[in-house]
Enzyme design. Structure first.
Site, PDB file in Angstrom:
ATOM      1  N   ASP A  55      -0.900   3.331   6.861  1.00  0.00           N
ATOM      2  CA  ASP A  55      -0.259   4.228   5.897  1.00  0.00           C
ATOM      3  C   ASP A  55       0.974   4.922   6.486  1.00  0.00           C
ATOM      4  O   ASP A  55       1.269   6.067   6.151  1.00  0.00           O
ATOM      5  CB  ASP A  55      -1.251   5.284   5.371  1.00  0.00           C
ATOM      6  CG  ASP A  55      -2.524   4.646   4.847  1.00  0.00           C
ATOM      7  OD1 ASP A  55      -2.399   3.635   4.136  1.00  0.00           O
ATOM      8  OD2 ASP A  55      -3.615   5.135   5.155  1.00  0.00           O
ATOM      9  N   LYS A  82       4.768   1.419   5.804  1.00  0.00           N
ATOM     10  CA  LYS A  82       5.206   0.053   6.150  1.00  0.00           C
ATOM     11  C   LYS A  82       5.789  -0.665   4.939  1.00  0.00           C
ATOM     12  O   LYS A  82       6.787  -1.361   5.053  1.00  0.00           O
ATOM     13  CB  LYS A  82       4.026  -0.776   6.683  1.00  0.00           C
ATOM     14  CG  LYS A  82       3.577  -0.380   8.072  1.00  0.00           C
ATOM     15  CD  LYS A  82       2.526  -1.319   8.599  1.00  0.00           C
ATOM     16  CE  LYS A  82       1.225  -1.259   7.829  1.00  0.00           C
ATOM     17  NZ  LYS A  82       0.544   0.034   7.834  1.00  0.00           N
ATOM     18  N   GLY A  99      -3.173  -1.328   1.145  1.00  0.00           N
ATOM     19  CA  GLY A  99      -2.567  -0.966  -0.133  1.00  0.00           C
ATOM     20  C   GLY A  99      -1.115  -0.659   0.136  1.00  0.00           C
ATOM     21  O   GLY A  99      -0.789   0.290   0.831  1.00  0.00           O
ATOM     22  N   HIS A 100      -0.227  -1.515  -0.343  1.00  0.00           N
ATOM     23  CA  HIS A 100       1.198  -1.312  -0.099  1.00  0.00           C
ATOM     24  C   HIS A 100       1.841  -0.751  -1.355  1.00  0.00           C
ATOM     25  O   HIS A 100       1.849  -1.421  -2.380  1.00  0.00           O
ATOM     26  CB  HIS A 100       1.894  -2.638   0.205  1.00  0.00           C
ATOM     27  CG  HIS A 100       1.345  -3.335   1.408  1.00  0.00           C
ATOM     28  ND1 HIS A 100       1.202  -2.709   2.617  1.00  0.00           N
ATOM     29  CD2 HIS A 100       0.914  -4.595   1.585  1.00  0.00           C
ATOM     30  CE1 HIS A 100       0.718  -3.570   3.490  1.00  0.00           C
ATOM     31  NE2 HIS A 100       0.525  -4.712   2.890  1.00  0.00           N
ATOM     32  N   GLN A 103      -2.544  -2.217   7.994  1.00  0.00           N
ATOM     33  CA  GLN A 103      -3.174  -1.155   8.795  1.00  0.00           C
ATOM     34  C   GLN A 103      -2.283  -0.751   9.981  1.00  0.00           C
ATOM     35  O   GLN A 103      -1.078  -0.867   9.870  1.00  0.00           O
ATOM     36  CB  GLN A 103      -4.580  -1.574   9.269  1.00  0.00           C
ATOM     37  CG  GLN A 103      -5.608  -1.711   8.151  1.00  0.00           C
ATOM     38  CD  GLN A 103      -5.640  -3.074   7.512  1.00  0.00           C
ATOM     39  OE1 GLN A 103      -5.580  -4.071   8.207  1.00  0.00           O
ATOM     40  NE2 GLN A 103      -5.717  -3.136   6.206  1.00  0.00           N
TER      41      GLN A 103
HETATM   42  P1  IMP Z   1     -12.190  -1.805   6.477  1.00  0.00           P
HETATM   43  O1  IMP Z   1     -10.899  -2.372   6.932  1.00  0.00           O
HETATM   44  O2  IMP Z   1     -12.305  -1.739   4.970  1.00  0.00           O
HETATM   45  O3  IMP Z   1     -13.367  -2.435   7.121  1.00  0.00           O
HETATM   46  O4  IMP Z   1     -12.231  -0.244   6.924  1.00  0.00           O
HETATM   47  C1  IMP Z   1     -12.297   0.126   8.291  1.00  0.00           C
HETATM   48  C2  IMP Z   1     -11.441   1.370   8.555  1.00  0.00           C
HETATM   49  O5  IMP Z   1     -10.076   1.041   8.395  1.00  0.00           O
HETATM   50  C3  IMP Z   1     -11.720   2.524   7.589  1.00  0.00           C
HETATM   51  O6  IMP Z   1     -11.559   3.735   8.293  1.00  0.00           O
HETATM   52  C4  IMP Z   1     -10.614   2.379   6.564  1.00  0.00           C
HETATM   53  O7  IMP Z   1     -10.315   3.603   5.928  1.00  0.00           O
HETATM   54  C5  IMP Z   1      -9.461   1.917   7.454  1.00  0.00           C
HETATM   55  N1  IMP Z   1      -8.460   1.132   6.718  1.00  0.00           N
HETATM   56  C6  IMP Z   1      -8.561  -0.132   6.266  1.00  0.00           C
HETATM   57  N2  IMP Z   1      -7.438  -0.521   5.662  1.00  0.00           N
HETATM   58  C7  IMP Z   1      -6.585   0.506   5.738  1.00  0.00           C
HETATM   59  C8  IMP Z   1      -5.221   0.697   5.327  1.00  0.00           C
HETATM   60  O8  IMP Z   1      -4.567  -0.187   4.774  1.00  0.00           O
HETATM   61  N3  IMP Z   1      -4.679   1.915   5.618  1.00  0.00           N
HETATM   62  C9  IMP Z   1      -5.375   2.885   6.275  1.00  0.00           C
HETATM   63  N4  IMP Z   1      -6.616   2.753   6.677  1.00  0.00           N
HETATM   64  C10 IMP Z   1      -7.236   1.570   6.422  1.00  0.00           C
END
Ligand code: IMP
Length: 422
Positions: free
Chosen positions: A13, A16, A40-41, A223
């Site tokens: 977040d 990007k 989520g972009h 991420q």
């Molecule tokens: P997962 O990727 O859904 O397994 O989540 C694992 C961790 O990564 C959690 O803390 C999510 O909130 C975080 N996370 C996953 N995708 C994103 C993203 O695109 N932005 C910020 N945090 C993310």
């Protein structure tokens, strides 16, 4: 431009999407190399908001080719939904999108497993429940189903039967949930095949051939480095490598073709979900940043945890990824603070350390410096010179401490609220 990698330097977040959009103007091909619909972009073009989870946001640029690399876990339901949405907006997405035939398919049972495991955990990770961890786990266990598998129906049936037999036992016996019917998943895969099967190609062959022809390629990470399964705050991480290693493995690009590694860095820090966050500001300052910065998850809508800039975390990211240039985002959100804190070092159990530790991250105590803030709204500034003196000093301080040039500053959500440092 050659081949450029864009990496989030914090917990995701960082803005990007906006910068990928900016760099996309010069790119011929844009590649996603890891993660899935957990990302989520959000991109704002002419005041209109677009949110993407799977398809590279560069698809908005006419003529740009987008690629979903082998390192991505691809949810076919999500992909079809995003394509249909874009096509409704008049974007010829399926004429400009390729999918790696080696990408793993993320299926409904992965999402169910993600939810079941998260519910059962006493120490929750706070996942997005998009099925990411279970799909990567299947990949590592070598029971996953890949895009290329859908073209061999006998082979696919055998793979799916094996996967479902084990999973349904787990759902029913361990998690007290209903299993999945073979037919439902098989039909979904066939629907995906007829809708997007012709987009599947051997992406490493395509990308390396195009790169050698001189095409500009942008590899977009999802991420951020602190969520990296190897280099982040394990176990509170995602299940892939957003870092440079993931870019190489997840696209198949020859690493010697990479010219630039851009680190997208927010002027403060946020994280969604659980886990260590040394500079988290739980009081009023954190709330002010959250409200001003609109810090709510694009995928889950959860409020993001907010805090101050963390120099040690950035140095860790730079070290691992070979960041060549930094883009500093959301500087405008810091307007109005009398003092801005920056963590310039750490102590753990009373001992000073000068690196981001791999263990005992919850014991990190940040050592702060305070910098005088600025009152002015800076969102209309179009050059570094126009920034208030204290904002200039803040930027210079970050650049000097990190010893990596800051090339671009973003001061608002729109494409136009961006200027290059000259
Ligand atoms: P997962 O990727 O859904 O397994 O989540 C694992 C961790 O990564 C959690 O803390 C999510 O909130 C975080 N996370 C996953 N995708 C994103 C993203 O695109 N932005 C910020 N945090 C993310």
């Amino acid at each position: 431009m050659g081949c450029t990698v864009i990496i989030g330097t914090q917990w995701g977040d960082e803005g990007k999407a906006k910068m990928i959009d900016y760099y996309s103007q010069k790119a011929d091909i844009i590649v996603r190399y890891q993660g899935g619909a957990n990302a989520g972009h959000t991109v704002v073009v002419n005041g209109k908001k677009h949110v993407f989870h799977l398809i590279p946001s560069g698809i908005l640029h006419k003529g740009t080719i987008c690629v979903i690399g082998n390192g991505v876990v691809l949810d076919p339901v999500q992909l079809i939904e995003e394509c249909q949405l874009l096509e409704k907006e008049g974007i010829d997405v399926r004429k400009r999108l390729y999918i790696s035939d080696a990408a793993h398919l993320l299926l409904p049972f992965h999402k169910e497993m993600d939810a079941a495991m998260e519910e059962a955990r006493s120490n929750k990770i706070g996942t997005t429940k998009r099925g990411i961890g279970p799909c990567y786990a299947d990949k590592c266990l070598r029971v996953g189903i890949r895009v290329g598998d859908i073209f061999d129906e006998e082979y696919l049936k055998e793979r799916l039967t094996t996967a479902l037999t084990v999973k349904n036992i787990q759902f029913e016996r361990c998690y007290n949930r209903k299993g999945f019917a073979f037919k439902d998943i098989y039909d979904l895969l066939m629907q995906f095949k007829s809708y997007a099967g012709n987009l599947a190609i051997n992406t490493p062959y395509y990308l390396n051939t195009e790169a050698k022809k001189g095409k500009n390629i942008l590899l977009e990470g999802a991420q951020g480095n602190a969520l990296d399964i190897d280099h982040g705050t394990y176990p509170f991480v995602t299940s892939s490598n957003p870092s440079i290693g993931g870019a190489i493995a997840g696209s198949g690009i020859n690493p010697f073709l990479i010219h630039e590694v851009v680190g997208i860095t927010k002027a403060y820090v946020t994280r969604v979900g659980e886990g260590p966050f040394p500079t988290e500001e739980k009081g009023e300052a954190g709330e002010i940043i959250r409200q001003r910065g609109g810090e709510f998850g694009a995928t889950t809508g959860r409020p993001r945890r907010c805090g101050w800039f963390d120099m040690e975390l950035l140095k860790h990211t730079i070290r691992i990824n070979g960041i060549t240039t930094i883009v500093l985002t959301k500087l405008d959100v810091l307007s109005g603070f009398e003092q801005i804190k920056v963590a310039v070092g750490y102590s753990v159990n009373g001992k000073k350390i000068d690196y981001f530790p791999s263990a005992m991250q919850d014991k990190i105590v940040p050592l702060y410096e305070e910098h005088p803030g600025w009152e002015e709204d800076i969102s209309q500034c179009t050059s570094f010179k126009e920034l208030p003196k204290n904002a200039q000093n803040y930027v210079k301080f970050i650049q000097d401490s990190l010893q990596v040039p800051i090339s671009i500053i973003s001061v608002g959500p729109d494409r136009n609220n961006t200027f290059e440092m000259k």
